[in-house]
Scaffold this active site. Structure first.
Site, mmCIF file in Angstrom:
data_model
loop_
_atom_site.group_PDB
_atom_site.id
_atom_site.type_symbol
_atom_site.label_atom_id
_atom_site.label_comp_id
_atom_site.label_asym_id
_atom_site.label_seq_id
_atom_site.Cartn_x
_atom_site.Cartn_y
_atom_site.Cartn_z
ATOM 1 C CD GLU A 165 -3.035 -1.049 2.224
ATOM 2 O OE1 GLU A 165 -2.994 -0.091 3.020
ATOM 3 O OE2 GLU A 165 -3.889 -1.947 2.304
ATOM 4 C CG HIS A 182 -8.535 7.335 2.084
ATOM 5 N ND1 HIS A 182 -8.634 7.034 0.747
ATOM 6 C CD2 HIS A 182 -7.904 6.275 2.661
ATOM 7 C CE1 HIS A 182 -8.092 5.845 0.525
ATOM 8 N NE2 HIS A 182 -7.637 5.362 1.667
ATOM 9 N NE ARG A 200 -4.345 5.850 3.646
ATOM 10 C CZ ARG A 200 -4.899 5.119 4.603
ATOM 11 N NH1 ARG A 200 -5.236 5.681 5.758
ATOM 12 N NH2 ARG A 200 -5.120 3.825 4.421
ATOM 13 C CG HIS A 239 -9.645 7.327 6.076
ATOM 14 N ND1 HIS A 239 -10.670 6.404 5.948
ATOM 15 C CD2 HIS A 239 -8.503 6.593 6.280
ATOM 16 C CE1 HIS A 239 -10.185 5.180 6.052
ATOM 17 N NE2 HIS A 239 -8.882 5.267 6.273
ATOM 18 N NE ARG A 247 -4.622 5.504 9.949
ATOM 19 C CZ ARG A 247 -4.984 4.696 8.955
ATOM 20 N NH1 ARG A 247 -4.183 3.715 8.560
ATOM 21 N NH2 ARG A 247 -6.143 4.870 8.342
#
Length: 438
Positions: free
Chosen positions: A113, A227, A269, A330, A365
């Site tokens: 990811e 997000h 992100r 998010h 994050r």
């Protein structure tokens, strides 16, 4: 009004709350409280997976990836704890019955990811959080010493000289004062305060508001993650459906409405979200496209079954066409300030999960670190309680504490919701204003 006594009161039934309960001793009387149904949590919505170090040699790279994503605003020691204890906690989750996807050789199947330098995300297709939640619920409900109270609104803590001795709850319109030797706040984030959010709508920062009322320390209150890829939906005040980071990790491409690719999809992100916002402004369009249709149709339906089904229900077949996406709130990196054992600034009060902030995430994050953080620091909270020896019984009866503290009448839930939402929003605005003038 009812008074009740337990050993440990846990506010919240997501991964951090339930895992805390399961890591406490079986001889303790534990009550887990859920604002809605037990599975109405952000854990249940988590799609991508759980970050985990591949081995001991991977830990330094895992630390660096987490720091880089967090713009090096992270607490380094918290990051070291997270990464070094990742393998043991995922193994414990598996021992509880969690079935992770395996590769052809029967080992954990790792995917990649955004902002991870290697494949280190374990998963169950694209509904990892749902499987985590179901696994933990099954174990919690099998324990005779753990009770669960659903549809129960946590409205305040009860304190005595900066010592938490319980909480005020409302269930079926009735006030319940629960007195406990320890209280764990695991009541989620603040997504319900935002029009565009991937979070459960009931999660509106109740824990933070309570902390503000009792002068409990907060940390990084304006660190809020956007997000980049939520399903574009014009419906107002509804939870936005998340298109997981793992879609881009498996090769998904972002394009603007002119069909032009405009960003490296595997950047952190915050970087990808900024690029999406820029394209939306340039093209005067409220969305961009995320395309994975060039992959094998059967692979997409199996690997991303939840996303495929949800998008299809909304009129988009992701095996044949791109999906419209736009950014949405998010995750909340800030929260109630805690140490590495999840202790707050108030004695006997712990906070875990998205409610808490030990600085592990920094300003942004890293993908799939949320479930891992909840596991690692929830277990630490539980073990710290065991190691600390449970507090002595209250020096007076519950009735005496109620009389002495003159507990407010909490029956108007709507007014409390409005008050708490305003407290949290005002504090975030104050933190933003301070950042701008600093």
């Amino acid at each position: 009004m009812e008074n009740k006594n337990v050993d440990v009161l846990i506010i919240g039934s997501g991964v951090s709350g339930l895992y805390s309960a399961l890591n406490l001793s079986d001889d303790l009387d534990i009550l887990v409280v859920s604002k809605g149904k037990i599975d109405c949590t952000n854990t249940y919505l988590a799609q991508g997976g759980i970050s985990v170090a591949r081995n001991e040699e991977d830990i330094p790279d895992f630390i660096e990836d987490t720091l880089k994503a967090g713009q090096y605003k992270n607490d380094l020691n918290a990051v070291k704890v997270l990464t070094s204890e990742s393998i043991e906690n995922v193994k414990e989750l598996v021992s509880l019955g969690m079935k992770l996807d395996l590769d052809e050789e029967g080992n954990w199947d790792y995917t990649k990811e955004g902002a991870h330098c290697i494949n280190r995300i374990v998963h169950t297709n694209d509904h990892t959080g749902e499987d985590v939640e179901k696994t933990l619920i099954k174990n919690v409900l099998s324990k005779e010493n753990i009770a669960v109270s659903e549809d129960t609104f946590f409205v305040d803590i009860i304190e005595d000289n900066n010592k938490c001795i319980g909480a005020v709850l409302i269930k079926d319109g009735k006030q319940i004062n629960v007195f406990a030797k320890y209280v764990i706040l695991a009541c989620g984030g603040i997504g319900g305060l935002y029009k565009n959010s991937t979070s459960q709508r009931i999660l509106k920062g109740d824990g933070l508001a309570t902390a503000l009322r009792h002068n409990i320390e907060l940390k990084d209150i304006n660190y809020i993650q956007i997000h980049p890829t939520a399903f574009y939906d014009e419906t107002e005040d509804e939870r936005r459906f998340l298109i997981s980071e793992s879609v881009r990790g498996e090769g998904g491409i972002l394009k603007n409405v002119n069909g032009e690719r405009f960003v490296n999809e595997l950047l952190p992100r915050d970087v990808v979200s900024a690029a999406v916002f820029e394209q939306m402004e340039k093209t005067n369009t409220p969305y961009v496209f995320l395309d994975i249709s060039f992959l094998d149709s059967d692979y997409i339906k199996n690997r991303f079954s939840l996303i495929y089904q949800n998008c299809l229900a909304k009129g988009t077949d992701i095996t044949k066409e791109p999906v419209k996406v736009s950014p949405a709130q998010h995750y909340f990196m800030g929260g109630i300030k805690v140490d590495y054992e999840s202790r707050t600034s108030m004695d006997r009060l712990y906070a875990v999960g998205e409610t808490a902030c030990n600085g592990v995430h920094g300003r942004n994050r890293l993908a799939s670190n949320s479930l891992l953080e909840s596991l690692v620091f929830a277990k630490r909270a539980a073990h710290n309680m065991i190691d600390s020896e449970l507090a002595d019984k209250l020096n007076a009866s519950a009735d005496a504490y109620v009389a002495n503290m003159k507990l407010t009448d909490y029956e108007d839930e709507n007014a409390l919701n409005e008050l708490y939402a305003k407290l949290v929003k005002d504090k975030i605005d104050e933190a933003d204003a301070g950042k701008q003038t600093a």
